[in-house]
Design a protein around this motif. Structure first.
Motif, short mmCIF file in Angstrom:
data_model
loop_
_atom_site.label_atom_id
_atom_site.label_comp_id
_atom_site.label_asym_id
_atom_site.label_seq_id
_atom_site.Cartn_x
_atom_site.Cartn_y
_atom_site.Cartn_z
N LYS A 1 -83.81 45.78 0.10
CA LYS A 1 -83.11 46.54 1.14
C LYS A 1 -83.57 47.99 1.07
O LYS A 1 -83.51 48.62 0.01
CB LYS A 1 -81.60 46.46 0.89
CG LYS A 1 -80.75 47.21 1.86
CD LYS A 1 -79.29 47.03 1.49
CE LYS A 1 -78.38 47.79 2.40
NZ LYS A 1 -76.96 47.58 2.03
N GLU B 1 -81.48 46.60 10.85
CA GLU B 1 -80.06 46.80 11.15
C GLU B 1 -79.75 48.29 11.07
O GLU B 1 -79.59 48.83 9.98
CB GLU B 1 -79.19 46.02 10.17
CG GLU B 1 -79.39 44.52 10.24
CD GLU B 1 -78.59 43.78 9.17
OE1 GLU B 1 -78.02 44.42 8.26
OE2 GLU B 1 -78.58 42.54 9.24
N LYS B 2 -79.74 48.94 12.20
CA LYS B 2 -79.49 50.39 12.31
C LYS B 2 -80.46 51.16 11.44
O LYS B 2 -81.64 51.22 11.76
CB LYS B 2 -78.04 50.71 11.99
CG LYS B 2 -77.07 50.09 12.99
CD LYS B 2 -75.67 50.49 12.71
CE LYS B 2 -74.74 49.81 13.71
NZ LYS B 2 -73.36 50.10 13.47
N ASP B 3 -80.01 51.75 10.33
CA ASP B 3 -80.88 52.57 9.49
C ASP B 3 -81.38 51.84 8.25
O ASP B 3 -81.85 52.44 7.30
CB ASP B 3 -80.16 53.86 9.08
CG ASP B 3 -78.96 53.59 8.20
OD1 ASP B 3 -78.50 52.43 8.14
OD2 ASP B 3 -78.45 54.54 7.58
N THR B 4 -81.30 50.51 8.27
CA THR B 4 -81.66 49.69 7.11
C THR B 4 -82.61 48.55 7.51
O THR B 4 -82.43 47.94 8.56
CB THR B 4 -80.39 49.09 6.48
OG1 THR B 4 -79.50 50.17 6.13
CG2 THR B 4 -80.69 48.27 5.25
N GLU C 1 -83.06 51.71 2.89
CA GLU C 1 -82.23 52.50 3.80
C GLU C 1 -82.96 53.80 4.14
O GLU C 1 -83.56 54.41 3.27
CB GLU C 1 -80.89 52.81 3.16
CG GLU C 1 -80.05 51.57 2.93
CD GLU C 1 -78.71 51.87 2.30
OE1 GLU C 1 -78.17 52.98 2.53
OE2 GLU C 1 -78.20 51.02 1.57
N TYR C 2 -82.84 54.22 5.40
CA TYR C 2 -83.54 55.40 5.88
C TYR C 2 -82.53 56.43 6.39
O TYR C 2 -81.36 56.12 6.57
CB TYR C 2 -84.54 55.02 6.97
CG TYR C 2 -85.60 54.09 6.42
CD1 TYR C 2 -86.74 54.59 5.82
CD2 TYR C 2 -85.42 52.71 6.46
CE1 TYR C 2 -87.70 53.75 5.29
CE2 TYR C 2 -86.37 51.85 5.92
CZ TYR C 2 -87.51 52.37 5.34
OH TYR C 2 -88.44 51.54 4.80
N LYS C 3 -83.03 57.64 6.66
CA LYS C 3 -82.13 58.72 7.05
C LYS C 3 -81.52 58.55 8.42
O LYS C 3 -80.48 59.10 8.71
CB LYS C 3 -82.82 60.07 6.94
CG LYS C 3 -84.03 60.22 7.83
CD LYS C 3 -84.67 61.57 7.62
CE LYS C 3 -85.87 61.73 8.53
NZ LYS C 3 -86.49 63.03 8.36
N ASP C 4 -82.19 57.78 9.31
CA ASP C 4 -81.62 57.51 10.63
C ASP C 4 -82.25 56.25 11.21
O ASP C 4 -83.29 55.79 10.75
CB ASP C 4 -81.78 58.70 11.57
CG ASP C 4 -83.23 59.09 11.81
OD1 ASP C 4 -84.02 58.24 12.25
OD2 ASP C 4 -83.58 60.26 11.57
N ASN D 1 -83.91 44.97 5.91
CA ASN D 1 -83.75 43.96 4.86
C ASN D 1 -84.98 43.07 4.86
O ASN D 1 -85.32 42.46 5.87
CB ASN D 1 -82.50 43.12 5.10
CG ASN D 1 -81.25 43.94 4.92
OD1 ASN D 1 -80.99 44.43 3.83
ND2 ASN D 1 -80.48 44.10 5.97
N ALA E 1 -86.06 54.24 10.62
CA ALA E 1 -86.11 52.84 10.18
C ALA E 1 -86.88 51.97 11.16
O ALA E 1 -87.67 51.11 10.76
CB ALA E 1 -84.69 52.30 9.99
#
Length: 81
Positions: free
Chosen positions: A8, A37-40, A10-13, A42, A17
């Motif tokens: 996984k 999924e949004k800022d992530t 995760e990014y800042k925005d 997987n 991503a």
């Protein structure tokens, strides 16, 4: 033996991503399943052989690092304009 991993990131925005996701999607096809999924993002890796699993994970991480470096350098050039 079946080896599985979920990674996984995760990014800042969400936009950042999405850029990384699209950059990696082509190279990962057939080897890594990924879901944005949004800022992530997987990532799911599966393999029957340890060597193949490790090579795939290494390629994924190396490609992600390269994508981030390209994004950073592109943003720096945009800032200089």
């Amino acid at each position: 033996m079946n080896i599985k991993s979920n990674i996984k990131m995760e990014y800042k925005d969400p936009q950042y991503a999405e850029i990384v996701y699209k950059s990696l999607e082509v190279d990962n096809e057939g080897f890594v399943r990924s879901v944005l999924e949004k800022d992530t993002i997987n990532f799911k890796i599966e393999s029957d052989k340890l060597g193949s699993f490790l090579a795939t994970a290494d390629d994924l991480i190396s490609s992600e690092i390269l994508a981030e470096e390209i994004i950073k350098k592109t943003k720096q050039k945009d800032t200089l304009k």
